[in-house]
Scaffold this motif. Sequence first.
Motif, mmCIF file in Angstrom:
data_model
loop_
_atom_site.group_PDB
_atom_site.id
_atom_site.type_symbol
_atom_site.label_atom_id
_atom_site.label_comp_id
_atom_site.label_asym_id
_atom_site.label_seq_id
_atom_site.Cartn_x
_atom_site.Cartn_y
_atom_site.Cartn_z
ATOM 1 N N ASP A 154 -1.191 10.553 21.145
ATOM 2 C CA ASP A 154 -1.936 10.558 20.300
ATOM 3 C C ASP A 154 -2.443 11.593 18.843
ATOM 4 O O ASP A 154 -2.853 11.313 17.779
ATOM 5 N N ASP A 155 -1.521 12.512 18.963
ATOM 6 C CA ASP A 155 -1.324 13.793 18.437
ATOM 7 C C ASP A 155 -0.982 13.672 17.020
ATOM 8 O O ASP A 155 -0.878 14.025 16.142
ATOM 9 N N ARG A 156 0.055 12.582 17.001
ATOM 10 C CA ARG A 156 0.032 12.351 16.027
ATOM 11 C C ARG A 156 0.079 10.766 14.795
ATOM 12 O O ARG A 156 0.539 11.223 14.153
ATOM 13 N N LEU A 157 -1.560 10.369 15.563
ATOM 14 C CA LEU A 157 -1.795 9.501 15.070
ATOM 15 C C LEU A 157 -2.938 9.859 13.950
ATOM 16 O O LEU A 157 -3.566 10.548 13.860
ATOM 17 N N MET A 158 -2.583 9.139 12.599
ATOM 18 C CA MET A 158 -3.479 9.070 11.839
ATOM 19 C C MET A 158 -5.091 8.340 12.937
ATOM 20 O O MET A 158 -6.133 8.661 11.640
ATOM 21 N N THR A 159 -5.643 7.562 13.331
ATOM 22 C CA THR A 159 -6.246 6.814 13.335
ATOM 23 C C THR A 159 -6.796 6.249 14.651
ATOM 24 O O THR A 159 -5.238 6.433 15.347
ATOM 25 N N ARG A 160 -7.591 6.063 15.482
ATOM 26 C CA ARG A 160 -7.733 6.102 16.642
ATOM 27 C C ARG A 160 -8.954 4.711 16.710
ATOM 28 O O ARG A 160 -9.774 5.261 16.417
ATOM 29 N N SER A 161 -8.796 3.571 17.628
ATOM 30 C CA SER A 161 -9.541 3.355 17.986
ATOM 31 C C SER A 161 -9.747 2.921 19.649
ATOM 32 O O SER A 161 -8.932 2.442 20.396
ATOM 33 N N ALA A 162 -11.080 2.625 19.812
ATOM 34 C CA ALA A 162 -11.348 2.679 21.298
ATOM 35 C C ALA A 162 -10.924 1.059 21.419
ATOM 36 O O ALA A 162 -10.580 1.295 22.727
ATOM 37 N N ALA A 163 -11.106 -0.083 21.119
ATOM 38 C CA ALA A 163 -10.294 -1.254 21.473
ATOM 39 C C ALA A 163 -9.000 -1.397 21.383
ATOM 40 O O ALA A 163 -8.439 -1.332 22.194
ATOM 41 N N ALA A 217 1.103 -0.735 -0.021
ATOM 42 C CA ALA A 217 0.163 -0.113 -0.284
ATOM 43 C C ALA A 217 0.788 1.160 -0.178
ATOM 44 O O ALA A 217 0.202 2.772 -0.329
ATOM 45 N N CYS A 218 1.939 0.828 0.617
ATOM 46 C CA CYS A 218 2.630 2.392 0.488
ATOM 47 C C CYS A 218 4.469 2.578 -0.191
ATOM 48 O O CYS A 218 5.274 3.032 -0.019
ATOM 49 N N GLY A 219 3.829 1.544 -1.582
ATOM 50 C CA GLY A 219 5.263 1.513 -2.604
ATOM 51 C C GLY A 219 5.604 0.455 -2.619
ATOM 52 O O GLY A 219 7.244 1.054 -3.474
ATOM 53 N N GLY A 220 5.776 -0.645 -1.404
ATOM 54 C CA GLY A 220 6.584 -1.828 -1.310
ATOM 55 C C GLY A 220 7.990 -0.958 -0.530
ATOM 56 O O GLY A 220 9.186 -1.206 -0.944
ATOM 57 N N LEU A 221 7.826 0.164 -0.396
ATOM 58 C CA LEU A 221 9.111 0.909 0.592
ATOM 59 C C LEU A 221 9.933 -0.029 1.416
ATOM 60 O O LEU A 221 9.677 -1.904 2.136
ATOM 61 N N ALA A 247 9.754 11.467 12.430
ATOM 62 C CA ALA A 247 9.073 10.709 12.396
ATOM 63 C C ALA A 247 7.705 11.431 11.525
ATOM 64 O O ALA A 247 6.930 11.820 11.876
ATOM 65 N N ARG A 248 7.283 10.808 10.182
ATOM 66 C CA ARG A 248 5.510 10.328 9.837
ATOM 67 C C ARG A 248 5.286 9.497 9.493
ATOM 68 O O ARG A 248 5.913 7.914 8.582
ATOM 69 N N LEU A 249 3.893 9.035 9.325
ATOM 70 C CA LEU A 249 3.478 7.794 8.666
ATOM 71 C C LEU A 249 3.339 8.195 7.194
ATOM 72 O O LEU A 249 3.069 9.230 7.188
ATOM 73 N N VAL A 250 4.052 7.486 6.676
ATOM 74 C CA VAL A 250 3.795 7.136 4.958
ATOM 75 C C VAL A 250 1.926 6.958 5.078
ATOM 76 O O VAL A 250 1.511 7.710 4.185
ATOM 77 N N SER A 251 1.049 6.124 5.777
ATOM 78 C CA SER A 251 0.082 6.099 5.020
ATOM 79 C C SER A 251 -0.921 5.281 6.778
ATOM 80 O O SER A 251 0.151 5.040 7.967
ATOM 81 N N PRO A 252 -1.974 5.390 7.117
ATOM 82 C CA PRO A 252 -3.149 5.116 9.003
ATOM 83 C C PRO A 252 -2.153 3.422 8.287
ATOM 84 O O PRO A 252 -2.259 2.821 7.403
ATOM 85 N N ARG A 253 -2.672 2.809 8.931
ATOM 86 C CA ARG A 253 -2.589 1.500 9.865
ATOM 87 C C ARG A 253 -3.800 0.545 8.613
ATOM 88 O O ARG A 253 -4.464 1.774 8.317
ATOM 89 N N LEU A 254 -2.789 -0.010 9.159
ATOM 90 C CA LEU A 254 -3.685 -1.139 7.821
ATOM 91 C C LEU A 254 -4.221 -2.303 8.383
ATOM 92 O O LEU A 254 -3.039 -2.500 10.011
ATOM 93 N N VAL A 255 -4.931 -2.946 8.596
ATOM 94 C CA VAL A 255 -5.925 -3.681 9.741
ATOM 95 C C VAL A 255 -6.476 -5.114 8.604
ATOM 96 O O VAL A 255 -6.691 -4.523 7.697
ATOM 97 N N LEU A 256 -5.331 -6.178 9.129
ATOM 98 C CA LEU A 256 -5.290 -7.143 7.970
ATOM 99 C C LEU A 256 -6.382 -8.878 8.968
ATOM 100 O O LEU A 256 -5.178 -8.996 9.510
#
Length: 134
Positions: free
Chosen positions: A73-82, A33-37, A105-114
Amino acid sequence: MVLGEAVTVAGLGSRRGVALAEVLAAVAAARAACGGLRLDALATLPLKAAEPGLAAAARHLGLPLLIASPAGDDRLMTRSAASRAATGSGSAAEAAALGAAGPDARLVSPRLVLGRVTCAIATSRAIATTGESS
């Protein structure tokens, strides 16, 4: 890895007892998803440090498994109650990636859930953690 070089870290969160194949699939999907980093390390939060599937994935990939202090948490792209209930962070994967990759550091993309694994990729100029396990 030399301090000061740009680094890319895959942060991981998971359910208890996750299998190696599940972790590898999540890392592969996040990389795609991030171009094969290219990854320099895997990271997780202290709560998951003893999770066998995460350590096995690091060994399989030939990467260190860094045990990171979570980024705020101010640096996160997503947040989950769980995730917050289980780990104290809105996203274990994002917090681990950012915490291990350092203050700039910076996030390249939000977390992926699999399935039972979450994976987020962060990039930075330096590694900021000292904990390492493999």
